[in-house]
Every structure is written in C-alpha cells, then in structure tokens.
Design an enzyme around this catalytic site. Sequence first.
Site, PDB file in Angstrom:
ATOM      1  N   HIS A  24       4.476   9.788  -7.542  1.00  0.00           N
ATOM      2  CA  HIS A  24       5.488   8.941  -7.541  1.00  0.00           C
ATOM      3  C   HIS A  24       5.954   8.408  -6.066  1.00  0.00           C
ATOM      4  O   HIS A  24       5.451   8.796  -5.101  1.00  0.00           O
ATOM      5  CB  HIS A  24       6.973   9.180  -8.012  1.00  0.00           C
ATOM      6  CG  HIS A  24       7.856  10.200  -7.293  1.00  0.00           C
ATOM      7  ND1 HIS A  24       8.602  11.063  -7.857  1.00  0.00           N
ATOM      8  CD2 HIS A  24       7.830  10.505  -5.931  1.00  0.00           C
ATOM      9  CE1 HIS A  24       9.303  11.713  -6.791  1.00  0.00           C
ATOM     10  NE2 HIS A  24       8.840  11.447  -5.835  1.00  0.00           N
TER      11      HIS A  24
ATOM     12  N   ASN B 280       3.660  14.272  -8.306  1.00  0.00           N
ATOM     13  CA  ASN B 280       3.092  13.690  -9.267  1.00  0.00           C
ATOM     14  C   ASN B 280       2.814  12.214  -9.242  1.00  0.00           C
ATOM     15  O   ASN B 280       2.554  11.486 -10.133  1.00  0.00           O
ATOM     16  CB  ASN B 280       4.370  13.743 -10.541  1.00  0.00           C
ATOM     17  CG  ASN B 280       5.490  13.060  -9.975  1.00  0.00           C
ATOM     18  OD1 ASN B 280       5.621  12.216  -8.948  1.00  0.00           O
ATOM     19  ND2 ASN B 280       6.574  13.026 -10.975  1.00  0.00           N
TER      20      ASN B 280
ATOM     21  N   ASP C 140      14.935   3.378  -2.499  1.00  0.00           N
ATOM     22  CA  ASP C 140      15.578   3.812  -3.832  1.00  0.00           C
ATOM     23  C   ASP C 140      16.747   4.654  -3.440  1.00  0.00           C
ATOM     24  O   ASP C 140      17.371   4.858  -2.421  1.00  0.00           O
ATOM     25  CB  ASP C 140      14.696   4.943  -4.325  1.00  0.00           C
ATOM     26  CG  ASP C 140      13.966   5.871  -3.406  1.00  0.00           C
ATOM     27  OD1 ASP C 140      14.426   5.870  -2.514  1.00  0.00           O
ATOM     28  OD2 ASP C 140      13.324   6.558  -4.041  1.00  0.00           O
TER      29      ASP C 140
ATOM     30  N   GLU D  60       8.147   6.835 -11.447  1.00  0.00           N
ATOM     31  CA  GLU D  60       7.577   8.103 -11.801  1.00  0.00           C
ATOM     32  C   GLU D  60       6.298   7.720 -12.678  1.00  0.00           C
ATOM     33  O   GLU D  60       6.299   6.440 -13.035  1.00  0.00           O
ATOM     34  CB  GLU D  60       8.604   8.735 -12.844  1.00  0.00           C
ATOM     35  CG  GLU D  60      10.007   9.151 -11.968  1.00  0.00           C
ATOM     36  CD  GLU D  60       9.898  10.574 -11.130  1.00  0.00           C
ATOM     37  OE1 GLU D  60       8.899  10.818 -10.666  1.00  0.00           O
ATOM     38  OE2 GLU D  60      10.744  11.085 -11.203  1.00  0.00           O
TER      39      GLU D  60
HETATM   40  C1  GLP Z   1      11.563  11.468  -3.282  1.00  0.00           C
HETATM   41  C2  GLP Z   1      11.908  10.004  -2.792  1.00  0.00           C
HETATM   42  C3  GLP Z   1      10.347   9.746  -2.404  1.00  0.00           C
HETATM   43  C4  GLP Z   1       9.673  10.651  -1.429  1.00  0.00           C
HETATM   44  C5  GLP Z   1       9.369  11.740  -2.360  1.00  0.00           C
HETATM   45  C6  GLP Z   1       8.768  12.986  -1.585  1.00  0.00           C
HETATM   46  O1  GLP Z   1      11.398  11.668  -4.738  1.00  0.00           O
HETATM   47  N1  GLP Z   1      12.380   9.076  -3.875  1.00  0.00           N
HETATM   48  O2  GLP Z   1      10.391   8.424  -1.905  1.00  0.00           O
HETATM   49  O3  GLP Z   1       8.352  10.014  -0.924  1.00  0.00           O
HETATM   50  O4  GLP Z   1      10.696  12.429  -2.727  1.00  0.00           O
HETATM   51  O5  GLP Z   1       9.544  13.874  -0.681  1.00  0.00           O
HETATM   52  P1  GLP Z   1       9.068  14.595   0.563  1.00  0.00           P
HETATM   53  O6  GLP Z   1       8.855  13.393   1.578  1.00  0.00           O
HETATM   54  O7  GLP Z   1      10.527  15.326   0.732  1.00  0.00           O
HETATM   55  O8  GLP Z   1       7.893  15.384   0.064  1.00  0.00           O
END
Ligand code: GLP
Length: 263
Positions: A138, A136, A67, A143
């Site tokens: 995702h 949440n 993404d 989402e």
């Molecule tokens: C973002 C990214 C996700 C990731 C998530 C969790 O929203 N788009 O791909 O898995 O954050 O982030 P973290 O690894 O910092 O907890």
Amino acid sequence: MEIVLARDPEDAAERVARVILARLERKPDLVLGLATGSTPVGVYRRLREAHARGEASFARVRTFNLDEYLDVPADHPQSYRTFMRTHLFEGIDIRPENIHFPPADGADLVRRCAEYERAIVDAGGIDVQLLGIGRNGHIGFNEPTSSLASRTRVKTLTERTLEDNARFYGPGERPPVLAVTMGIGTILSAREVLLQAMGQKKAQAVRNMVEGPVSSFFPASALQLHERVTAYVDPEAGSLLTMTAYYRRTRSLQEELRRAGRL
Ligand code: GLP
C-alpha cells in the site's frame, strides 16, 4: 523508476531531505505531499534542523497529507495530524492555513474529498510527493485492489493494517477501521515522487514494486507508470532486487551527466 541504493536508513533520509531542500530553494512556494509512518521521520528531522540553522524557510510552502484515519480526533496521539505536528510542523515556520489533510470526520465525505482534490489542483498540483510503502504494497492507505485511477476517498483498512494498529489503542478505544486517503491517481499526478523503504520487512514489497508487474493487487507497482519516481532503499529493503548492479551503474552515469550539466 530510479533506484537509489543507500548505505543505510540515515543515508537514505539525508538524500531525500537534500532533494526536498534543493527543490525548496528553487521554488519557495513548493507544494509538498507528505507521508506518515516511521519511514519519513529522519527526513522530517533534517528539514527541522535545516530550518533551525536558518537554511530553509517553509513560510510559503503548502502541504497536503496523504491520508488520515476516519473519526480519530485531531489531538489523538495516533492521528496523523498529531504525527505531523510533532515530527515536522512544530519545528518549522509553515503557516497553519497552508497545511491540508483529507477530510476525516463528519458528513459529506464524498463532496469534501472532491474538494481536497480541487484544493491540490488550485495550489498548482503537488511538486514533490513523499511516500513510504506498506508490506502489502500500500501507498498512503491504498490497500490491495485499489483502483489505479482512484482519487481521494474513504478506504477500508485490511486485516493486516488493523492488526498492526491495534496495539496503539488502549482498552475501550475502538481502533479505526476506515481511513481517507489520496488515491493512486492523485499520487500519480504529483510531478515528482520520492519513496523510501527501509529494513528487511520491506524487501519483498520493494521487489514487487520495482520488478513486479503493474497490478492493483500491489498498489505501489502503479508507480512504474509515473515518469519521475526515485526509490531510496537501504541494503535490507533492497536485498531481493535482482538488478542491483544495473541500478548502481545507472545512478552513477546519470549523476555524471547531471554534474556535467547535460541533464
Ligand atoms: C501506513 C501509512 C503509509 C506508510 C505505511 C508504512 O499505513 N498510511 O503512508 O507508508 O504505514 O509505515 P512505516 O513507514 O511505519 O513502515
């Protein structure tokens, strides 16, 4: 879904990095699906270190990132392109033309998202997809309520994601409200998925993903439909799972079979 109860975040990162390096050894032109966020940082460091030691070459590897924020410039400190450059690409021998991100600026996004999907197919499909998980549920920026069949497209970020991101942007800067992400269908098309989750704040998400019902309201639960997913969780992230003894036993029996060359 195979659950690996790691000793701590470092152990989880070590195990994931080892799997990627093993796949790379077998297939030097591996196609990797890559994730951002704090979760994969330890894995990327280990891949850079393996390269520095001369143990791994990424010269033929192709990468597709999950993404990117819409309209955040590539060189912005918060762009996922900056993240990947800093944490991985600058430290390995990947060729710039083999690095792919979903289209996140300009016009014609629907057509260019379809091209991104085609580029993945043309590369032979994603061999190994790395994933983190949002609180949440995702995955990527899919989402809650994302279609389980979705493909790369523009997604509206939820309030919680917007709040999480606001602190990264200075006064006068407009934090992104939209992102372009591979869809859940895209992720499910990968041959193998390695998901990591660390820390107490991911515990409920891990529980829902592994032991909850499949629902677009909790996108990571869609991974239950994939035939080859391994989730690496540290003790905090795994603390709400109810069948941990079984997951441990499964893992050790499976490893025994693998060692015996029977799997
Ligand atoms: C973002 C990214 C996700 C990731 C998530 C969790 O929203 N788009 O791909 O898995 O954050 O982030 P973290 O690894 O910092 O907890």
